[in-house]
Design an enzyme around this catalytic site. Sequence first.
Site, PDB file in Angstrom:
ATOM      1  N   ASN A   9      13.313  82.114   8.526  1.00  0.00           N
ATOM      2  CA  ASN A   9      13.209  80.671   9.348  1.00  0.00           C
ATOM      3  C   ASN A   9      13.726  81.382  10.256  1.00  0.00           C
ATOM      4  O   ASN A   9      14.759  80.715  10.459  1.00  0.00           O
ATOM      5  CB  ASN A   9      13.729  79.517   8.194  1.00  0.00           C
ATOM      6  CG  ASN A   9      13.430  78.235   9.028  1.00  0.00           C
ATOM      7  OD1 ASN A   9      12.402  78.746  10.583  1.00  0.00           O
ATOM      8  ND2 ASN A   9      13.542  77.339   9.558  1.00  0.00           N
ATOM      9  N   LYS A  11      13.311  79.403  13.549  1.00  0.00           N
ATOM     10  CA  LYS A  11      13.942  78.167  14.183  1.00  0.00           C
ATOM     11  C   LYS A  11      13.282  79.086  15.343  1.00  0.00           C
ATOM     12  O   LYS A  11      12.752  79.498  15.628  1.00  0.00           O
ATOM     13  CB  LYS A  11      15.578  78.089  13.225  1.00  0.00           C
ATOM     14  CG  LYS A  11      15.428  78.046  12.265  1.00  0.00           C
ATOM     15  CD  LYS A  11      16.498  76.883  12.124  1.00  0.00           C
ATOM     16  CE  LYS A  11      16.517  76.724  10.351  1.00  0.00           C
ATOM     17  NZ  LYS A  11      17.843  76.090   9.888  1.00  0.00           N
ATOM     18  N   HIS A  94      10.398  70.602   7.319  1.00  0.00           N
ATOM     19  CA  HIS A  94      11.955  70.562   7.200  1.00  0.00           C
ATOM     20  C   HIS A  94      13.001  69.478   7.533  1.00  0.00           C
ATOM     21  O   HIS A  94      12.386  68.852   8.749  1.00  0.00           O
ATOM     22  CB  HIS A  94      12.065  72.643   8.266  1.00  0.00           C
ATOM     23  CG  HIS A  94      13.026  73.393   8.218  1.00  0.00           C
ATOM     24  ND1 HIS A  94      14.125  72.692   8.894  1.00  0.00           N
ATOM     25  CD2 HIS A  94      13.874  74.124   7.187  1.00  0.00           C
ATOM     26  CE1 HIS A  94      15.048  72.757   8.876  1.00  0.00           C
ATOM     27  NE2 HIS A  94      15.088  74.252   8.025  1.00  0.00           N
ATOM     28  N   GLU A  96      14.831  69.676   9.884  1.00  0.00           N
ATOM     29  CA  GLU A  96      15.429  69.411  11.198  1.00  0.00           C
ATOM     30  C   GLU A  96      14.079  68.768  11.475  1.00  0.00           C
ATOM     31  O   GLU A  96      13.824  67.864  12.378  1.00  0.00           O
ATOM     32  CB  GLU A  96      14.931  71.251  12.513  1.00  0.00           C
ATOM     33  CG  GLU A  96      16.952  71.132  11.029  1.00  0.00           C
ATOM     34  CD  GLU A  96      16.934  72.897  11.060  1.00  0.00           C
ATOM     35  OE1 GLU A  96      16.399  73.550  11.592  1.00  0.00           O
ATOM     36  OE2 GLU A  96      18.086  73.209  10.407  1.00  0.00           O
ATOM     37  N   GLU A 166      16.340  72.097  -0.263  1.00  0.00           N
ATOM     38  CA  GLU A 166      17.675  72.454   0.905  1.00  0.00           C
ATOM     39  C   GLU A 166      18.420  71.713   1.032  1.00  0.00           C
ATOM     40  O   GLU A 166      17.605  70.090   2.154  1.00  0.00           O
ATOM     41  CB  GLU A 166      16.726  72.739   2.852  1.00  0.00           C
ATOM     42  CG  GLU A 166      15.843  74.360   2.429  1.00  0.00           C
ATOM     43  CD  GLU A 166      15.960  74.889   3.638  1.00  0.00           C
ATOM     44  OE1 GLU A 166      15.560  75.839   3.643  1.00  0.00           O
ATOM     45  OE2 GLU A 166      15.069  74.057   4.610  1.00  0.00           O
ATOM     46  N   GLY A 172      22.772  75.703   7.338  1.00  0.00           N
ATOM     47  CA  GLY A 172      23.699  75.896   8.551  1.00  0.00           C
ATOM     48  C   GLY A 172      24.528  75.993   9.103  1.00  0.00           C
ATOM     49  O   GLY A 172      25.684  75.678   9.791  1.00  0.00           O
ATOM     50  N   SER A 211      22.223  77.949   3.949  1.00  0.00           N
ATOM     51  CA  SER A 211      23.396  78.961   3.712  1.00  0.00           C
ATOM     52  C   SER A 211      23.350  80.108   3.078  1.00  0.00           C
ATOM     53  O   SER A 211      24.432  80.341   2.498  1.00  0.00           O
ATOM     54  CB  SER A 211      24.315  78.317   3.594  1.00  0.00           C
ATOM     55  OG  SER A 211      24.718  77.336   4.863  1.00  0.00           O
TER      56      SER A 211
HETATM   57  P1  PGA Z   1      20.545  78.051   7.036  1.00  0.00           P
HETATM   58  O1  PGA Z   1      18.678  77.319   6.756  1.00  0.00           O
HETATM   59  O2  PGA Z   1      19.973  79.295   6.175  1.00  0.00           O
HETATM   60  O3  PGA Z   1      20.783  78.659   7.953  1.00  0.00           O
HETATM   61  O4  PGA Z   1      21.763  77.132   6.332  1.00  0.00           O
HETATM   62  C1  PGA Z   1      17.764  77.061   6.097  1.00  0.00           C
HETATM   63  C2  PGA Z   1      16.955  76.886   6.550  1.00  0.00           C
HETATM   64  O5  PGA Z   1      17.218  75.870   7.711  1.00  0.00           O
HETATM   65  O6  PGA Z   1      15.547  76.756   6.227  1.00  0.00           O
END
Ligand code: PGA
Length: 251
Positions: A9, A11, A94, A96, A166, A172, A211
Site C-alpha cells: 500500500n 498510500k 482502510h 485512514e 490492521e 505507521g 508496521s
Molecule cells: P504501515 O502501513 O506498514 O506503514 O504501518 C500499513 C497500512 O496502512 O496498510
Amino acid sequence: MRRKLVAANWKMNGDKAANSALLTAFVQGIDTAAVDAVVFPPAVYLDQVASAVAGSGIRYGIQNVHSAEKGAYTGEISLGMVKDFGADYVLVGHSERRELFAESDSVVAGKVQAALAAGVVPMLCVGETLAEREADQTEAVVGRQLQAVLDIVGIDAFATIVIAYEPVWAIGTGKTASPEQAQAVHAFIRGLLAQASESVAGKCQVLYGGSVKASSAQELFQQPDIDGGLVGGASLLADEFVAICQAAKGV
Ligand code: PGA
C-alpha cells in the site's frame, strides 16, 4: 491450503521515477509462483504499474473507489475505470479512509458490494484504535466492522474477499502487534466467519497490517491464521518488500 498474499500500500507516495525503480525490483525479486503479490499505487500511476508488471504475475489495484458506476462525483474513480486498467483488487475501508474521510461501516459495505458486483476483489480493512484496545473493545469493533459487510454481501462472498486486520495503533508507528496479539484477532475473525460457514472461513485470506517489516514478517506469517501482510512504509523500500515476500514464501 491458503496461499500467502503480500500487498504493497503505497498510500500517497511516489513519483514516476521512484515507482519505476521499485517495480523493477519487485518484478525481479518476487516469486509469484509461490506467493500472491499485489501493488496498490496512487490511482494516477495505475497505468505505469500495469505496464511495469505485465507478464510478471504481480497484480495491482486501487486504494479507494466509489461505489457508483459513473456520474457526477467529481474527483472519484469507478470500478469500471479500475478494470479498464486491468486491476484486480481494491482496498476498502482502510483506517485512514475511515478516520480522515469519515467512511462509515455502511459506506465501506457498499463499496465491498460494488467491487464484488464488478468482479474486482475487495481487500477489506478492519482494526481497532489504541483507545478501543485499551478498553478491551478489539473484538467488538472488529466484529462490528465485519458484520456490517456480512449483512450486505452474505457469507459466501467472503470466499472471494480478502480481509486485512490492521490495528490502527500499529499503522505507521513502528509498533507491530506481537505475533500472538495478531494471531488472537485473526483467530477471532476466522471464527466469526466459521459461525456462518466453516468452508468459507477456511478459504478466506486474512492478512495482517501495521508496521510489517522484513524483520517481523516471518514470525507473523508463521501464525496459523495469518495469510500474509498489507505493507505500507516498508513497501516503499525495494529490498524490504522483496524480503517480506520471501518470508511469506518461506513459511
Ligand atoms: P504501515 O502501513 O506498514 O506503514 O504501518 C500499513 C497500512 O496502512 O496498510
